[in-house]
Design a protein around this motif. Structure first.
Motif: not given
Length: 842
Positions: A366, A250-251, A359, A307, A362-363, A312-313, A309, A355
């Motif tokens: 965002e 997942t990471t 990723s 992570s 992407q962070l 980011k969430e 990700d 990560g």
């Protein structure tokens, strides 16, 4: 025969184990495979493992350093064979004598590896690994002298429009020859095809690597003088034989596998043909320095998924708080996985425990979409023993221990300041300056970073000693100059880059830095630690050995012309305000700061006297929810509980909401940028006041903040700047008609008011603390977890048949067992989400 060469010492993350870093020696120090040798171990503490006896665990390689075979008498990991028990010499050392060809029951031995362990090695009751080569050194190869091609930088150089080749460049003065070994040549030295050319003038070795296949993972090392194997010092990703196994899918999905059995120590990951990242935001406008509200964040302790990700969430939550910058504690490759990150080994690589590089991009992208800047905490005072440039010139012959050699182009033999940790960089060396420039500029270019917070800048002088704090704390011209140069490196890439120093030292140096290139709109910012004063204030302690006067948070008290101090009440380094409140708060009668809800209310009070002071501010993670776990729980740098359930506590969420309003005021209204303000925070009874004035704006021209940090009800003279109608800005603009500017106002303990001479429009939003439901690990063998609370989970097989259901009140990150399921693909539906999640059972 030749002198035995220590190839490496491999350190496993102590967070996961009871691994010890011990000292090995052999007698004789030179041997062939048919020579009897005595192996002696020192600096081992058997009590850590709860044993008195230790055992050798060993293996051997062939002449190509391949085809590893265990010693036939190793026994099992949980039950070592008595034949390999070391003799206790009763002087702190242990020994065993072997003849390699007999001991390993083979001939043609090129090297031997070993560690020592408890009889039952479970829990990693073992030492680090060590490798010795056996036999004569092969003849020195014929190195071709050739200039490094124009335009090539240290490290990996990709070729535009040609994904089949890269050029590798290694800085290695005083080294004779370098081989490239890797997945493309089965990790064997090859004089004909993989011997690097030498540029003696530039003190560099280089090779053009051809025949690569695009979008294919390759790994490699440099083998220096036939002795030391290192990953590329300018690696952008490394593979680790120990730590990578703890990084889940997942990471880091599809994490490349370390080439076990082929080589040892860290290796560089190389890949061509992936193309440029498709940035959605290419013209990000950074928040003005004075408007900055930075959220300092340790990914490991921020979300259980640890992570990029996961961060980011959580951006809805952070954006809802109102912050406009995130400062990540060091994410450069560090030793182990669980760390604060101040033990860097590869400054240009991103640690995979958080990560992939994609990723992280992407962070960043965002965050930029949301107007949030990204600041990285960077550590250039020192590096750990895993750093290749340390291993190339040290007293442990290429190991990770010992100390730097006198001829090291990078490291001091002993630290030249009083804050020494790990191996001290010598910033007067050109090689170090080149390294800093190359690695920092790469991070800015590659990841669109907006700023760096430079850790421990006091250590950048070469003028002091490890025992002379007076020297370290005093003005040092060499430190001033080199850090200005490093600031120039950053502004060369981004003229608006945030440069922040954690100096916490003398005002003279800091003033010189904040004024550096200020006329160009630049200037360096400084960390400003006000933890002690705010902590005293929130505890209700204002006299004696306590001082609650936080007026030094004003840049004007530093004699500065601009608000360049990044002030904070908490950072990663200080005890938490709430913990201090509930463990050491003052009281009077029924009013007790140690009471949770009272302590929480006083954190709101502190915020009112913090965010309203002009200048950049910083929040330590979860301070906005009254995090009350001590910094010393589980050890200072150990993992801390992740308390997202705090957000469901209305008393804790009240801090979040109040701080959000204060941050909105700071960022929306020009008065909070004024230089016409005063802080009256010295009152020993806990009454405090801040006043701001800006008559050039058309909205709020006057602010008057009053608060009672005492533990009794008191009257305060607000000294309003004028008569007329004032508005309580945090209480729906409740009006107050002021006819006498000196009329007393009664404040209960912990009460405060933020008055303005005009109304403020403050948004109130319902914030979700997470954007997406995440399930992990996936694939899995025994269990899965969700990152949200839930009451119902239904699990279906691939045909749509419901085969399992969980009903109850489940907290986030609770493990749900699936041990009884057969291997296959399943689908999960959750009561709080319309998502259907696919789960793979191995």
């Amino acid at each position: 025969m030749r002198k035995i060469t220590l190839i490496f010492i491999l350190i496993t993350s102590l967070t996961y184990s009871q691994t010890q870093n011990v000292e090995f020696s052999t007698s004789p120090t030179t041997f062939n495979e048919d020579d009897a040798i005595t192996i002696t171990v020192s600096n081992v503490n058997t009590s850590i493992w709860g044993v008195s006896d230790i055992y050798l665990w060993s293996w051997s390689y062939d002449l190509d350093d391949l085809n590893s075979q265990d010693s036939p008498t190793n026994g099992s990991w949980t039950n070592s064979d008595e034949a390999q028990k070391l003799t206790n010499n009763n002087d702190g050392t242990f020994s065993i004598t072997i003849t390699p060809s007999n001991f390993y029951n083979r001939t043609g031995i090129g090297s031997i590896g070993m560690l020592i362990k408890a009889k039952n090695g479970d829990g990693d009751k073992k030492s680090q690994d060590i490798i010795y080569q056996v036999g004569d050194e092969p003849d020195a190869p014929n190195v071709i002298e050739a200039a490094v091609p124009n335009g090539m930088l240290d490290g990996i150089n990709y070729h535009e429009n040609n994904d089949t080749k890269v050029t590798l460049v290694l800085y290695a003065p005083e080294k004779e020859y370098v081989h490239l070994i890797g997945s493309f040549n089965d990790w064997k030295r090859d004089n004909d095809n993989y011997l690097l050319k030498k540029d003696s003038d530039k003190k560099r070795f280089w090779i053009e690597l051809t025949g690569l296949t695009a979008k294919t993972n390759y790994s490699y090392q440099y083998l220096i003088d036939g002795q030391i194997r290192i990953a590329d010092p300018y690696s952008t990703q490394i593979l680790d034989p120990n730590d990578d196994q703890y990084i889940n899918e997942t990471t880091y999905p599809n994490l490349p596998v370390y080439p076990s059995g082929k080589t040892d120590h860290l290796v560089t990951l190389l890949r061509t043909g992936d193309g440029e990242f498709n940035w959605q935001i290419t013209n990000f406008q950074k928040p003005a320095k004075t408007d900055l509200v930075i959220y300092e964040l340790l990914i490991r302790d921020f979300d259980e998924l640890h992570s990029f990700d996961a961060v980011k969430e959580r951006l809805n939550y952070l954006q809802g708080l109102g912050i406009n910058a995130i400062e990540l504690m060091p994410i450069n490759e560090f030793d182990g996985n669980l760390s604060w990150g101040y033990n860097p080994s590869y400054h240009m690589a991103i640690d995979k425990y958080y990560g992939s590089p994609t990723s992280f991009k992407q962070l960043v992208d965002e965050c930029h979409k949301r107007g949030i800047a990204i600041i990285l905490d960077v550590v250039y005072n020192h590096a750990t023993g895993q750093n290749p440039f340390y291993r190339m010139w040290n007293s442990s012959n290429g190991g990770t221990g010992g100390q730097a050699n006198a001829n090291s182009p990078f490291f001091n033999q002993t630290a030249t300041h009083s804050y020494s940790v790990f191996n001290d960089f010598n910033h007067s060396k050109q090689a170090v300056q080149d390294y800093v420039k190359r690695t920092t500029q790469y991070l800015i270019d590659e990841y669109k970073i907006d700023g760096f917070r430079w850790d421990l800048t006091k250590g950048f002088t070469q003028n002091c000693s490890s025992s002379d704090e007076g020297c370290t704390g005093n003005y040092q011209q060499d430190r001033v100059d080199i850090l200005k140069e490093y600031a120039d490196y950053q502004w060369e890439k981004d003229p608006n880059f945030y440069v922040i120093f954690e100096h916490l030292g003398g005002n003279a140096e800091e003033t010189e830095w904040i004024n550096y290139r200020l006329g160009e709109g630049k200037g360096i910012m400084m960390w400003g630690n006000h933890n002690y004063n705010y902590s005293s204030a929130t505890r209700g302690k204002h006299s004696g050995s306590y001082s609650s006067d936080f007026s030094w948070a004003s840049y004007k008290n530093r004699g500065w012309s601009v608000p360049a101090n990044v002030s904070y009440m908490e950072s990663h380094d200080e005890e938490r305000l709430m913990y201090e409140n509930i463990s050491d708060g003052n009281s009077n009668g029924s009013y007790d700061v140690k009471t949770i809800n009272t302590a929480l209310q006083r954190i709101e009070l502190a915020g009112a006297f913090y965010f309203t002071i002009p200048g950049p501010k910083m929040i330590w993670q979860f301070g906005e929810l009254g995090y009350d776990i001590s910094i010393n729980e589980n050890g200072r740098t150990g993992n801390k509980p992740i308390k997202w359930e705090y957000f469901d506590d209305e008393n804790r969420k009240s801090i979040y909401n109040t701080w959000n309003k204060l941050i909105q005021l700071k960022q929306k209204y020009a008065i909070f940028k004024t230089d016409n303000f005063t802080i009256d925070a010295s009152n020993s009874n806990g009454l405090k006041r801040i006043q701001l004035t800006n008559t050039s704006t058309s909205d709020i021209q006057h602010i008057n903040i009053i608060g009672n940090f005492g533990v009794t009800t008191q009257n305060i003279n607000p000294v309003f700047q004028k008569t007329g109608t004032w508005y309580n800005l945090l209480n729906d603009n409740e009006a107050l008609n002021v006819t006498n500017t000196n009329s007393l106002i009664t404040l209960a303990p912990g009460e405060f008011k933020v008055y303005g001479d005009n109304m403020a429009a403050l948004a109130v939003e319902n914030i979700s603390i997470i954007d997406e439901v995440i399930m992990y690990p996936n694939p899995t063998n025994d269990y899965f977890k969700l990152n949200i609370k839930t009451n119902s989970i239904k699990l279906f097989d691939i045909s749509g048949k419901k085969i399992k259901e969980y009903i109850g009140s489940f907290n986030a990150y609770k493990p749900f067992s699936i041990k009884d399921l057969v291997k296959g693909i399943y689908f999960i539906k959750i009561d709080k989400s319309n998502q259907s999640l696919k789960l793979i059972k191995n």
